[in-house]
Design an enzyme around this catalytic site. Sequence first.
Site, mmCIF file in Angstrom:
data_model
loop_
_atom_site.group_PDB
_atom_site.id
_atom_site.type_symbol
_atom_site.label_atom_id
_atom_site.label_comp_id
_atom_site.label_asym_id
_atom_site.label_seq_id
_atom_site.Cartn_x
_atom_site.Cartn_y
_atom_site.Cartn_z
ATOM 1 N N GLU A 169 0.820 -1.207 0.000
ATOM 2 C CA GLU A 169 0.000 0.000 0.000
ATOM 3 C C GLU A 169 0.856 1.260 0.000
ATOM 4 O O GLU A 169 0.531 2.243 -0.677
ATOM 5 C CB GLU A 169 -0.934 0.002 1.216
ATOM 6 N N GLU A 420 -19.064 -6.195 -3.035
ATOM 7 C CA GLU A 420 -17.668 -6.606 -2.945
ATOM 8 C C GLU A 420 -17.462 -8.021 -3.488
ATOM 9 O O GLU A 420 -16.580 -8.255 -4.300
ATOM 10 C CB GLU A 420 -17.207 -6.566 -1.483
ATOM 11 N N THR A 552 -1.447 0.728 -10.337
ATOM 12 C CA THR A 552 -2.685 0.126 -9.845
ATOM 13 C C THR A 552 -3.475 1.065 -8.953
ATOM 14 O O THR A 552 -4.614 0.772 -8.602
ATOM 15 C CB THR A 552 -2.371 -1.188 -9.100
#
EC number: 3.2.1.-
Length: 561
Positions: A169, A420, A552
């Site tokens: 991240e 989701e 991404t």
Amino acid sequence: MAPTRRQRPRWTVITGAALAMLLLWYHFPGNVRRRPPIDTVDWSRARQYYPRETIKPLPTGHPRRPIPPVQASIASFQHPSTTDPRRDQVQRVFERSWNAYKDEAWGQDELNPVSGGGKETYGGWAATMVDALDTLWIMGMKDEFHNAADFIVAIDFRNTTADAINLFETNIRHLGGLLSAHDLSGRADLLGKAVELGDMLYMAFDTPNGLPGFWFTFEEALTGTQRAGENDAPAAPASMCLEFTRLSQLTGDAKYFSAADRVTQFLARTQRDTSLPGLWPVEMDFRNERASTSHFYSIGTGADSLYEYLPKIHALLGGVDERFEMMYTQASKQIQQTLLFRPMLPDKDDILLLGNAQAHEFSPGVTREYQSQHLACFAGGMFGLGGKLFEDQGDVELGERLARSCGWAYSQFPTGVMPEMFGFYGCPSLEVCEWDEERWRHRTNRETPKGWRQIKDPRYLLRPEAIESIFLLYRMTGHEDLRDLAWEMFLGMVGSTETKLAYSGIANVMDDGVTEKLDTMDSFWVAETLKYFYLIFSTPDTLSLDEWVLNTEAHPFRRPG
């Protein structure tokens, strides 16, 4: 009478003395490894316990064949020189989100869009601000960009209350955000900040075999005890290649590319040795460099950007490293053979989705799971980009069908957004199969839309993957109706997630009426979701895919000429 300070009971004195002796022993040098402070660490000069003997240079030379255009020709676009007025409404939503962050959570990682205030989720380094930096530039908000950039270059990455950070991240959000903001604006101080962070993340590769773990733990890095993981998601280390390659290109220092390339070498070496050759399982043993610790395969959570980056790093390197084309081609073939499925539906014959597969450890065969997730919607753009770069029109067409299928999924719920995780009954092949009403009546969730078997996770978290693929396929084909599909998605998304302050993830996409808000606005909302909506309604020369490649987290890196 309660004892006073001068009249403590005898047992407290004895206990206190014993505790003092214990603490004295604990802090005596040699008895325990104290946590080293990081507030004074210069990561560019930190000791490496496992230094590499050689640094692999960036690949040079000429590609085997020229890279073909990614975007459709200008003649393919219905309005190539006119901005769609719907773009202004997207920008207003972004500005509302940004202003709420400024007013309520400036300098914090994320805004609480319902209760107000902010929270720290990624080390306390202003994740939303860094993630939104290039969006500010692209949307023409230059004063806001420079104000935020001035704040960001003053961030001290050594100042954090966290003991460890998520390597993946931090790489895609913070390092990617800094690199793209520099590429767009030319501000040298942003590149300097990227180098500062890159040097910290580079230390994650200081392990016995040069492969990083999932978490970058400061104490382990400073004491030489880091190890690669034995059951790690491959997307995490594999997704370092794009950002580290761009950092090497911009600085001329090949060490970043060389470090990430060690992961590439491991993946290339093991791709044909897994229980589903061509694919990597969702957990791998990086410590012992073994292909499989799992026989479960998916392109969703844990694996997504590993596959996504194969055509993207090929483009960023100008096609001079043929490994990425070979890896993509093998993966594409196996994904289509094993994970691609057609759901059984009553009135829709053009839907294709990507599910999961469990390979049998001690016998041949594969068990397919007709379950998918919002994260897997990135694959439409991946197939489109791979098909364009490697001149496979079949992959481009598949990419468009996958992108449209995700757009269709949004339309199936009263909120106008998709969940989701979800499941279907799958057809026996990719051909249309007959609708079985009785079979569907025995589905897992009784309240699902017709054709849907179950909603495993009914939340919508402001995710970007569906609009990402629709935007990319619009740019690759010029098909104007993809914009209309995007607009319907945008209206549903804004209508179901709006709060008094900004926009929030919701608990259940099947709610009809006012939705339950989760008080979360992840930084990818301003970095990805709204950026893709803005770009699809912009002119096609805005951030052309022939000049830029997006990581991404939707951070654009300039493709070297």
